[in-house]
Design a protein around this motif. Structure first.
Motif, short mmCIF file in Angstrom:
data_model
loop_
_atom_site.label_atom_id
_atom_site.label_comp_id
_atom_site.label_asym_id
_atom_site.label_seq_id
_atom_site.Cartn_x
_atom_site.Cartn_y
_atom_site.Cartn_z
N TYR A 88 0.85 -1.18 0.00
CA TYR A 88 0.00 0.00 0.00
C TYR A 88 0.88 1.24 0.00
O TYR A 88 2.06 1.19 0.39
CB TYR A 88 -0.94 0.01 1.21
N ARG A 89 0.29 2.34 -0.43
CA ARG A 89 1.05 3.58 -0.50
C ARG A 89 0.76 4.42 0.75
O ARG A 89 -0.40 4.70 1.08
CB ARG A 89 0.69 4.37 -1.76
N HIS A 90 1.81 4.81 1.42
CA HIS A 90 1.73 5.65 2.60
C HIS A 90 1.45 7.09 2.16
O HIS A 90 1.72 7.47 1.02
CB HIS A 90 3.05 5.56 3.37
N GLU A 91 0.92 7.89 3.07
CA GLU A 91 0.60 9.28 2.75
C GLU A 91 1.83 10.07 2.30
O GLU A 91 1.72 11.07 1.60
CB GLU A 91 -0.03 9.96 3.96
N SER A 92 3.02 9.61 2.69
CA SER A 92 4.26 10.27 2.29
C SER A 92 4.65 9.97 0.85
O SER A 92 5.53 10.63 0.30
CB SER A 92 5.39 9.80 3.21
N ASP A 121 5.80 6.88 0.14
CA ASP A 121 6.52 5.61 0.27
C ASP A 121 5.54 4.45 0.09
O ASP A 121 4.36 4.55 0.44
CB ASP A 121 7.17 5.49 1.65
N TYR A 168 4.71 0.63 1.21
CA TYR A 168 4.98 -0.34 2.28
C TYR A 168 4.42 -1.71 1.92
O TYR A 168 3.39 -1.84 1.26
CB TYR A 168 4.34 0.12 3.60
N SER A 224 2.60 -5.06 3.30
CA SER A 224 1.67 -5.39 4.37
C SER A 224 1.98 -6.78 4.90
O SER A 224 1.71 -7.78 4.23
CB SER A 224 0.22 -5.34 3.86
N ARG A 276 6.51 4.92 13.05
CA ARG A 276 6.00 5.85 12.03
C ARG A 276 4.48 5.79 11.97
O ARG A 276 3.88 4.70 11.90
CB ARG A 276 6.58 5.51 10.66
N GLY A 325 0.72 6.22 10.38
CA GLY A 325 0.11 6.03 9.07
C GLY A 325 0.32 4.65 8.48
O GLY A 325 -0.21 4.36 7.40
N LYS A 326 1.07 3.79 9.18
CA LYS A 326 1.27 2.42 8.70
C LYS A 326 0.12 1.54 9.19
O LYS A 326 -0.44 1.76 10.26
CB LYS A 326 2.61 1.88 9.20
N ARG A 327 -0.17 0.51 8.41
CA ARG A 327 -1.24 -0.40 8.81
C ARG A 327 -0.80 -1.32 9.94
O ARG A 327 -1.61 -1.70 10.80
CB ARG A 327 -1.70 -1.23 7.61
#
Length: 411
Positions: A152-156, A158, A160, A162, A193, A195-197
């Motif tokens: 998935y795409r982080h708000e930054s 980047d 990630y 899952s 960090r 915003g990560k799942r």
């Protein structure tokens, strides 16, 4: 990426038992190969070239050199790949500290690593691959992981991975959750960090950041994360499912757990490796050897001081590969003495028969690379020769070839 020149390896008479190694995943000593296998696939995680090769690196590479040598002695074709993490944060940080280009630093230290490996008698991998060389394939793989819901795409910006998307996540390391979180934070992860799942999710693709290199990819500009490079190099040069993945115990989590999960999510093959084999840490005079303590012992420095690389290799073989063990002046001195006695024995015109010694060295190596007992088997033959001499003109040659081919010690 070029590797280094391979040493010549003599053919030995006969053949030993199948090699059995301790598998971190199952916590059992197993034969990593399928019955009647004629080929073996070996992937070993290489260096991040921000500094010279230290004795911890050397011990790990010697261990898997023994694995490859033993398999070859059995007549098994070994397909071996090793990476170089030539784009990563530690490289950038060291280059900035020293005021030089990270590319120049990486090239210089990789060249020195090649020299050290050749000096230590390490048989080079078939594929010696830099992360930068694999960036196009990594970008495509990250795109596939996004499409299949494994990333998935982080708000930054980047991307990630899952960990919750992979049913077998955790099967390689067998650590509990708190241990995973601890090691993740200590070894390059970012558990805090927002915003990560899942706090254990690792970066697959870094979005562009000021002062860092970037490449175009199907998921946008940026650069790869650490773990995905090993997944793609192993899959691209060896197979979707390999026989053995190796490295130090500090790579069990997160690196090997993550790279295995990435590969399994991409290919659907489980497990990624039939065996995960890890080497213990090397300390110095009773202390942990680390860059933070500033007590690393470098192979190149020992060589520059005139130390025979065979003595370094022999000193590292005196302890079992899975044990945390110490390096000291005494270890080196004893290795030098042993090397001198072995050399004198194999340089004789005649000696006592060495066939039984060959059998015992094979037997001990087959038993989870029991190098202390393998060295003791050579010592026993040398002591008998020193005491009784012998009249067999072929014995010194067989002993020398045994020690060189199986242990990598050139006399």
């Amino acid at each position: 990426m070029d590797s280094w020149n391979a040493p010549e390896i003599a053919s030995l008479p006969g053949k030993g038992e199948p090699l059995r190694l301790f598998d971190t995943s199952s916590q059992e000593v197993i034969n990593p190969l399928r019955p009647e296998a004629t080929e073996a696939t070996l992937y070993v995680c290489g260096i991040t070239p921000y500094d010279a090769t230290h004795l911890g690196h050397a011990a790990t590479m010697i261990t898997f050199d023994l694995v490859a040598r033993y398999w070859r002695d059995q007549g098994i074709r070994v397909r071996y790949a090793q990476n170089v993490t030539d784009v990563d944060e530690p490289l950038f940080e060291r280059a900035e500290r020293d005021g030089e280009d990270w590319r120049v630093l990486g090239l210089r230290e990789t060249a020195l690593y090649r020299e050290d490996m050749a000096a230590l008698g390490i048989v080079p991998p078939d594929h010696f691959v830099g992360a930068i060389e694999t960036i196009p394939e990594i970008g495509e793989a990250v795109a596939r992981l996004l499409e299949t819901g494994h990333a998935y795409r982080h708000e930054s910006g980047d991307v990630y991975y899952s960990v919750d998307s992979e049913a077998d996540f955790g099967a390689e390391s067998n650590y509990d959750h708190s241990t995973m979180v601890k090691f993740f934070g200590e070894r390059g992860g970012d558990p805090d960090r927002e915003g990560k799942r899942n706090i254990l999710d690792p970066i697959l693709w870094n979005a562009p950041k000021e002062g860092e290199p970037q490449w175009e990819s199907p998921v946008g500009p940026g650069r790869p994360g650490w773990h995905i490079e090993c997944s793609l190099i192993a899959m691209g040069y060896l197979s979707d499912s390999i026989d053995l993945q190796g490295g130090g115990t500090d790579l069990i989590f997160p690196h090997h757990e993550m790279s295995a999960s990435h590969a399994q999510s991409l290919s659907g093959e489980r497990p990624f490796a039939r065996a995960y084999v890890h080497t213990g840490m090397i300390g110095l005079d009773g202390e942990k050897m680390s860059k933070s303590l500033g007590n690393l012992v470098f192979v190149s420095r020992l060589r520059a001081d005139g130390v025979d690389p065979n003595a370094v290799r022999l000193g590292l073989l005196t302890g079992h590969y899975r044990s945390d063990r110490q390096w000291s002046d005494q270890v080196l001195a004893e290795a030098k003495q042993r090397l001198a006695r072995w050399s004198a024995a194999v340089r004789r015109d005649t000696a006592l028969p060495a066939g039984e010694m060959l059998c015992r060295v094979r037997q001990h190596l087959a038993d989870d690379l029991d190098t202390p007992r393998a060295l003791a088997a050579v010592d026993a033959w040398v002591e008998e020769v020193e005491r009784d001499g012998g009249t067999d003109p072929s014995a010194p040659i067989l002993a020398r070839d045994t020690i060189a081919a199986l242990l990598g010690i050139e006399l």
